[in-house]
Enzyme design. Sequence first.
Site, PDB file in Angstrom:
ATOM      1  N   CYS A   2       1.034  -0.973   0.124  1.00 29.77           N
ATOM      2  CA  CYS A   2      -0.051  -0.078  -0.108  1.00 29.77           C
ATOM      3  C   CYS A   2       0.985   1.476  -0.170  1.00 29.77           C
ATOM      4  CB  CYS A   2      -1.236  -0.253   1.282  1.00 29.77           C
ATOM      5  SG  CYS A   2      -1.650  -1.422   1.348  1.00 29.77           S
ATOM      6  N   ARG A  27       6.383  -0.703  -6.334  1.00 29.67           N
ATOM      7  CA  ARG A  27       5.959  -0.761  -5.182  1.00 29.67           C
ATOM      8  C   ARG A  27       4.762  -2.639  -4.872  1.00 29.67           C
ATOM      9  NH1 ARG A  27       7.632   1.295  -0.033  1.00 29.67           N
ATOM     10  NH2 ARG A  27       9.032   2.940  -1.006  1.00 29.67           N
ATOM     11  N   TRP A  75      -2.884  -2.693  -1.505  1.00 27.53           N
ATOM     12  CA  TRP A  75      -2.810  -4.180  -1.372  1.00 27.53           C
ATOM     13  C   TRP A  75      -2.974  -4.923  -0.872  1.00 27.53           C
ATOM     14  CZ3 TRP A  75      -0.403  -8.375   0.875  1.00 27.53           C
ATOM     15  CH2 TRP A  75       0.475  -9.846   0.709  1.00 27.53           C
ATOM     16  N   ASN A  99      -2.535   2.797   5.448  1.00 25.62           N
ATOM     17  CA  ASN A  99      -1.698   1.518   5.711  1.00 25.62           C
ATOM     18  C   ASN A  99      -1.582   0.925   6.754  1.00 25.62           C
ATOM     19  OD1 ASN A  99      -1.198   2.495   2.712  1.00 25.62           O
ATOM     20  ND2 ASN A  99       1.135   3.010   3.307  1.00 25.62           N
ATOM     21  N   GLY A 100      -1.678  -0.910   6.939  1.00 25.59           N
ATOM     22  CA  GLY A 100      -0.624  -1.235   8.238  1.00 25.59           C
ATOM     23  C   GLY A 100      -2.597  -2.449   7.784  1.00 25.59           C
ATOM     24  N   GLU A 470      17.682 -18.623  -3.838  1.00 26.65           N
ATOM     25  CA  GLU A 470      17.277 -17.169  -4.074  1.00 26.65           C
ATOM     26  C   GLU A 470      16.831 -17.736  -5.597  1.00 26.65           C
ATOM     27  OE1 GLU A 470      16.857 -14.365  -3.463  1.00 26.65           O
ATOM     28  OE2 GLU A 470      17.557 -13.650  -5.063  1.00 26.65           O
ATOM     29  N   LYS A 474      13.079 -16.513  -7.438  1.00 23.13           N
ATOM     30  CA  LYS A 474      13.238 -15.834  -8.054  1.00 23.13           C
ATOM     31  C   LYS A 474      12.558 -16.210  -9.340  1.00 23.13           C
ATOM     32  CE  LYS A 474      14.260 -13.183  -7.644  1.00 23.13           C
ATOM     33  NZ  LYS A 474      15.026 -12.231  -6.052  1.00 23.13           N
ATOM     34  N   GLU A 477       8.931 -16.169  -8.260  1.00 22.08           N
ATOM     35  CA  GLU A 477       8.067 -14.700  -7.515  1.00 22.08           C
ATOM     36  C   GLU A 477       7.277 -14.592  -9.180  1.00 22.08           C
ATOM     37  OE1 GLU A 477      10.257 -12.026  -4.599  1.00 22.08           O
ATOM     38  OE2 GLU A 477      11.541 -12.787  -6.593  1.00 22.08           O
ATOM     39  N   HIS A 493      17.076 -37.598   0.964  1.00 23.13           N
ATOM     40  CA  HIS A 493      16.222 -37.238   2.169  1.00 23.13           C
ATOM     41  C   HIS A 493      14.599 -36.942   1.917  1.00 23.13           C
ATOM     42  CE1 HIS A 493      19.792 -39.110   4.546  1.00 23.13           C
ATOM     43  NE2 HIS A 493      20.324 -37.732   4.347  1.00 23.13           N
ATOM     44  N   LYS A 589       7.056  -4.875  -3.571  1.00 21.20           N
ATOM     45  CA  LYS A 589       8.162  -4.116  -3.156  1.00 21.20           C
ATOM     46  C   LYS A 589       8.326  -4.433  -1.912  1.00 21.20           C
ATOM     47  CE  LYS A 589      12.362  -3.512  -5.009  1.00 21.20           C
ATOM     48  NZ  LYS A 589      13.365  -5.029  -5.117  1.00 21.20           N
TER      49      LYS A 589
HETATM   50  C1  G6P Z   1       9.450  -8.316  -0.712  1.00 21.53           C
HETATM   51  C2  G6P Z   1       9.544  -8.756  -1.680  1.00 21.53           C
HETATM   52  C3  G6P Z   1      11.410  -9.200  -2.224  1.00 21.53           C
HETATM   53  C4  G6P Z   1      11.775  -8.985  -0.773  1.00 21.53           C
HETATM   54  C5  G6P Z   1      11.432  -9.075   0.796  1.00 21.53           C
HETATM   55  C6  G6P Z   1      12.056  -8.541   1.835  1.00 21.53           C
HETATM   56  O1  G6P Z   1       8.429  -9.510   0.078  1.00 21.53           O
HETATM   57  O2  G6P Z   1       8.780  -9.041  -3.163  1.00 21.53           O
HETATM   58  O3  G6P Z   1      12.186  -8.772  -3.278  1.00 21.53           O
HETATM   59  O4  G6P Z   1      13.182 -10.082  -0.887  1.00 21.53           O
HETATM   60  O5  G6P Z   1       9.984  -8.213   0.977  1.00 21.53           O
HETATM   61  O6  G6P Z   1      12.763  -6.770   1.336  1.00 21.53           O
HETATM   62  P1  G6P Z   1      13.151  -5.971   2.082  1.00 21.53           P
HETATM   63  O7  G6P Z   1      13.169  -4.892   1.538  1.00 21.53           O
HETATM   64  O8  G6P Z   1      13.210  -6.035   3.716  1.00 21.53           O
HETATM   65  O9  G6P Z   1      14.845  -6.761   1.983  1.00 21.53           O
END
Ligand code: G6P
Length: 594
Positions: A2, A27, A75, A99-100, A470, A474, A477, A493, A589
């Site tokens: 948001c 975001r 969001w 927001n929140g 990671e 990726k 996502e 396992h 984001k």
């Molecule tokens: C969200 C973003 C990710 C990020 C995570 C942690 O899920 O989409 O890309 O890694 O938050 O965010 P930060 O800003 O704390 O790295």
Amino acid sequence: MCGIVGYIGSNEKKNIILSGLKELEYRGYDSAGISVLSNNILSTFKTTGKLINLENKCKDFNSSGFGVAIGHTRWATHGKATEVNAHPHFGESSSVVHNGIIENFLEVKQLLESRGKIFLSQTDTEVIVHLFEENLKIYPNHLEAFKNTINSLIGSYAILLITKSAPDRIFYAKNGSPLLIGASKDEIYFASSSTPLIGLIDRVCYLEDGDIGVMDTKSFDNLKNIQPMGGEKISSQKDGYRYFMEKEIYEQHKVLKDTLRNRILDDDIILDLPDNFEDDISRIYICACGTSYNAGLSAKYLFEREAKIKTDVVIASEFRYADPIMEKDTLFIVISQSGETADTLEALKLANKNNLKTLAICNVDNSSIVREAKYSLLTRVGIEKGVASTKAFSSQVILLWMLGIYIAKKKSLISIEQVRTQVSNIKASIEATKVNACIHDRLKKISKRYLHGHGFFFIGRDIFYPLALEGALKLKEISYLHADGYPGGEMKHGPIALADSELFCVSLMPKHLLYDKIKNNIQELSARDATICIVAQEYNDIADDIVLIDKFNSYMEEFFAMMIVLQLLALEISIRLGNDVDMPRNLAKSVTVE
Ligand code: G6P
């Protein structure tokens, strides 16, 4: 997640709010809305989907003269992403954005419903505006009514409220979600981050938790902690790349040099930390979410192997409620690209409460996490627009690596010669992030073979395990395909039960670290007919597919070269599937709710 923008002044309010919201668009959000109060008319527009829908909906609306306005990108948390659930929420004569999360909204809602209030939405936010209007009947003073409203709420919030009977001001409250107020000559701006305000204001005040107040064009100077705010609006462009994510992958070898800037002198590492910073540190605790967590896990291997410091890594949302044991000799590091992640921020507050030495590794100066931490080091890679984090990850690993070496050197755990070797290794690793066009072409080609199947495993050992995590993150996502990261030796396992030709195993096979061990693990999967895509320096006949990286002399160079391959692989698969690479569904984001 948001986003909030607010404005008091005489310029075209609709345009100011819409262009502010545009700056927050990257975001992630699923609906948006604005309210403008001018000439005693309160107008509200809301839509689902992208901001362009909102722009179209209010294209014939103009508001002349002085007024106030608020806007929001939502969001969804409580209630689906529908138009009615979009903010602003309104009562008879007031409008609110938030927001929140209001945790006690059901109790407040039931109370208000018992007094005859009708609710339109399923959101937690709508209670705020109705409660405020109820309180206005009891407290003739607007601020008193607003304060009483806020004091009845439990949860986290950044709130802006406007009302027809106070047409020249905006009421605001902050607790747990970021909110700032900026001023230029005769104008006041609000936003949930500084991005929409750059170039528009010359002074700023980052509100603190617990701040509740009211603002008109004359009261800005009464705020505490006003700071100058310069800077020109640099709107990030794609510069010929198809997506921001692609551009951000390609620019890593350049921007990582900024992470190093003034921090390496004569092959030594100099960090902007006090002289005695390393005193009383005998272990490190790292806390983060998402990609930043994967960077933290990578750092654990570097801290322990290269810097000889015991390190634990924990996901922030798990840390918060686990009654963690916090020992005084701990350096508590939080990692966050946005600096606003709610769980990471709260974990940091907990560590501060326990008097630990806290350090933030962050990409955004003045963010809530940077302001809360006792010490901070910025990764300095510029704004990252793709929701799937790329350059933030590499910069976090580089900076943490430098930090480990810095502490080890100051504690005399490693020799000057070892520091030198590490510094040249760091520099070479940055070079290894340069995209090789042939490798990218190869990934464009082979990506067509990975659009189906029943799932992906990314496997690696040692520090290549967090890299595998990671790579899997990726891919899921932005492709929406199921992908998991696993330590190579652990596949037998359990997960190996899934192996068949429709199981894709992306296997990280560095030449300079545990080569034979991972080779055995890949062979076990190959024997069970899994489809194996190997990322390696040299040809290998276990592979169904192989992506050859350039030749390197150290495992960390291989780490960064393979990171590029994984980022590009996710990108190309996502493009082939026709997904929105930069703004994938359901993701944000900056995650400002827990
Ligand atoms: C969200 C973003 C990710 C990020 C995570 C942690 O899920 O989409 O890309 O890694 O938050 O965010 P930060 O800003 O704390 O790295």
